[in-house]
Design an enzyme around this catalytic site. Structure first.
Site, PDB file in Angstrom:
ATOM      1  N   GLN A  87      -5.763  18.593   3.223  1.00  0.00           N
ATOM      2  CA  GLN A  87      -5.046  17.327   3.242  1.00  0.00           C
ATOM      3  C   GLN A  87      -4.840  16.737   1.847  1.00  0.00           C
ATOM      4  OE1 GLN A  87      -6.770  16.299   7.698  1.00  0.00           O
ATOM      5  NE2 GLN A  87      -6.375  14.607   6.313  1.00  0.00           N
ATOM      6  N   GLY A 135       0.813  -1.222   0.000  1.00  0.00           N
ATOM      7  CA  GLY A 135       0.000   0.000   0.000  1.00  0.00           C
ATOM      8  C   GLY A 135       0.842   1.265   0.000  1.00  0.00           C
ATOM      9  N   SER A 170      -2.550  11.638  -1.072  1.00  0.00           N
ATOM     10  CA  SER A 170      -1.810  10.442  -0.630  1.00  0.00           C
ATOM     11  C   SER A 170      -2.275   9.994   0.757  1.00  0.00           C
ATOM     12  CB  SER A 170      -0.299  10.694  -0.639  1.00  0.00           C
ATOM     13  OG  SER A 170       0.024  11.801   0.164  1.00  0.00           O
ATOM     14  N   GLU A 191     -12.035  12.013  10.151  1.00  0.00           N
ATOM     15  CA  GLU A 191     -10.809  12.799  10.357  1.00  0.00           C
ATOM     16  C   GLU A 191     -10.983  13.918  11.391  1.00  0.00           C
ATOM     17  OE1 GLU A 191      -8.564  11.294   8.805  1.00  0.00           O
ATOM     18  OE2 GLU A 191      -6.856  12.600   8.410  1.00  0.00           O
ATOM     19  N   HIS A 205       0.145  17.719   4.330  1.00  0.00           N
ATOM     20  CA  HIS A 205      -1.078  18.233   4.967  1.00  0.00           C
ATOM     21  C   HIS A 205      -0.759  19.594   5.577  1.00  0.00           C
ATOM     22  CE1 HIS A 205      -2.863  14.448   4.207  1.00  0.00           C
ATOM     23  NE2 HIS A 205      -3.005  13.970   5.431  1.00  0.00           N
ATOM     24  N   CYS A 233      -2.336  11.374  10.777  1.00  0.00           N
ATOM     25  CA  CYS A 233      -1.409  12.273  10.062  1.00  0.00           C
ATOM     26  C   CYS A 233      -1.835  13.744  10.152  1.00  0.00           C
ATOM     27  CB  CYS A 233      -1.281  11.841   8.611  1.00  0.00           C
ATOM     28  SG  CYS A 233      -2.844  11.506   7.802  1.00  0.00           S
ATOM     29  N   ARG A 252     -10.179  17.721   1.862  1.00  0.00           N
ATOM     30  CA  ARG A 252      -9.270  17.059   0.916  1.00  0.00           C
ATOM     31  C   ARG A 252      -9.019  18.019  -0.249  1.00  0.00           C
ATOM     32  NH1 ARG A 252      -6.529  12.940   2.397  1.00  0.00           N
ATOM     33  NH2 ARG A 252      -8.307  11.600   2.812  1.00  0.00           N
TER      34      ARG A 252
END
Ligand code: NAP
Length: 368
Positions: A183, A13, A186, A209, A252, A157, A245
């Site tokens: 963000q 991944g 990826s 999130e 980010h 993240c 996003r």
């Protein structure tokens, strides 16, 4: 130095591929085993990622011919490694069962997954901030019935840019934080090439999130309980997060407004960011960025394309510090989501756990 033999679960991944680029020349770790789902098992790594290698760096030759194992074959994997990194896309209950299964077999698990982040005795570590939470490992081992295996996780993240920037200012008691994150694709395991509907677009929702962004800092900033079997979450700062996003490959960005109980001056903030040196730098861990926090004076920085790779993708860049008309201060900060925010953060955590003796070399015959 005798190198640690490392397994990567979820090796095919986005995070697994990052781990491969970070580990194939690592001074302490050797890639001993790659595992993924049943659909990749039995293929060479090169076959398993053919047409979906997402890194800019070429696929390292050393792993191309390695056979990918089925992650379900935990006992076989446990015999081949000193510890594992885990980064899998599975439902939470299955991820937790997988990680606890490895831990019970005596294997330390350094996890990128969210499944165990809020489990009481599982340390959620940013090495520069709360390395001492690793002391909970003993209590967790008692619960899991092992004296060698355990699970340590890294946080989401999206919090990795603003939590370090604020941590350097904790002496001024931040009480309220408003953050909006922008963000990269990826972060969803995607690229702009395989997610064309992101081009020229913004999606104002990333499932789960905002909750993670509001809850996880409380555990990272929390205090160990007297019995060292849990973290008492920090009540401050209270956080309101919005997560969007955006059509960016990596990095980010977070726009932050913050109110303090004792508001610092601009000079005090810049001084604390400039002189933020912590344990990973003192221990000279191979992946520790030095400096960790970098303030950029230009009005148009930080930018993902220019700054996400700062400190090999492990540093946090900060800019646009200015007074806030509603709170006290506002600024913008950036971290690389698959390096600092995922693979790199977990490699740094593993280095810390090795340096502090939590991860050891497995003697021959152990875990069998
Ligand atoms: P991804 O690109 O979708 O990769 C998922 C990996 O999981 C693949 O290697 C896949 O193997 C493997 N997998 C799927 N089902 C499995 C099974 N039953 N058993 C074993 N392995 C299985 O996802 P990712 O972006 O790397 O994210 C992985 C984890 O890291 C997730 O928990 C995610 O939330 C977390 N994370 C990601 C980021 C990021 O920036 N991307 C940041 C922080 C945390 P196959 O190829 O064989 O299907």
């Amino acid at each position: 130095m005798k190198k640690y033999q490392v397994g990567i679960i979820g090796a095919t991944g986005m995070v697994g591929q990052r781990l491969i680029t970070l580990l194939h020349n690592h001074p302490w770790f050797d890639i001993a085993l790659l595992a993924a789902s049943r659909s990749s098992a039995g293929k060479t790594y090169e076959e398993a990622v053919r047409g979906r290698w997402m890194m800019k760096a070429p696929l390292p030759e050393t792993v191309q011919a390695m056979m990918v194992c089925d992650a379900a074959e935990a006992e076989t994997i446990a015999k081949a490694v000193d510890f594992i990194f885990c980064a899998v896309s599975l439902p939470k209950d299955e991820t937790r069962a997988m990680e606890e299964g490895f831990a019970r077999l005596g294997i330390p698990v350094v996890s990128n997954n969210s499944a165990c982040r809020l489990v009481d005795d599982v340390p959620m570590i940013i090495p520069e901030i709360n390395a001492e939470h690793a002391q909970m490992i003993k209590a967790q081992q008692q619960r899991l019935g092992t004296d060698r295996g355990f699970i340590v996780v890294k946080p989401n993240c999206s919090i990795q840019s603003y939590v370090p920037a604020l941590h350097a200012l904790m002496e001024f008691h931040p009480i309220a934080l408003n953050v909006c994150t922008y963000q990269a694709v990826s972060g969803a395991g995607r690229t702009l090439a395989n997610w064309p509907e992101m081009l020229g677009n913004v999606i104002p929702y990333i499932g789960g999130e905002e909750e993670k962004s509001e809850q996880e800092p409380s555990k990272v900033w929390g205090q160990l309980s007297a019995d060292k079997d849990a973290v008492i979450g920090s009540h401050f700062p209270r956080i309101s997060a919005q997560c969007l996003r955006v059509p960016v490959e990596d990095g980010h960005l977070a726009a932050v407004s913050v109110a303090f109980e004792n508001p610092p001056t601009r000079a005090e903030i810049l001084e604390r960011w400039t002189h933020f040196h912590t344990l990973p730098q003192a221990l000279k861990l191979p992946s520790a960025p030095d400096p960790f926090l970098i303030y950029l004076e230009e009005d148009n920085r930080p930018q993902p394309t220019l700054d996400a790779e700062a400190g090999h993708g492990m540093a946090i860049t900060i800019g646009r510090l200015r007074e806030d008309p509603l709170m006290d201060w506002r600024f913008v900060c950036l971290s690389h989501n698959t390096l600092r925010g995922a693979a790199g953060g977990s490699v740094l955590t593993a280095e810390l756990l090795c340096a502090q003796g939590y991860i050891t070399h497995r003697d021959k015959g152990e875990n069998t």
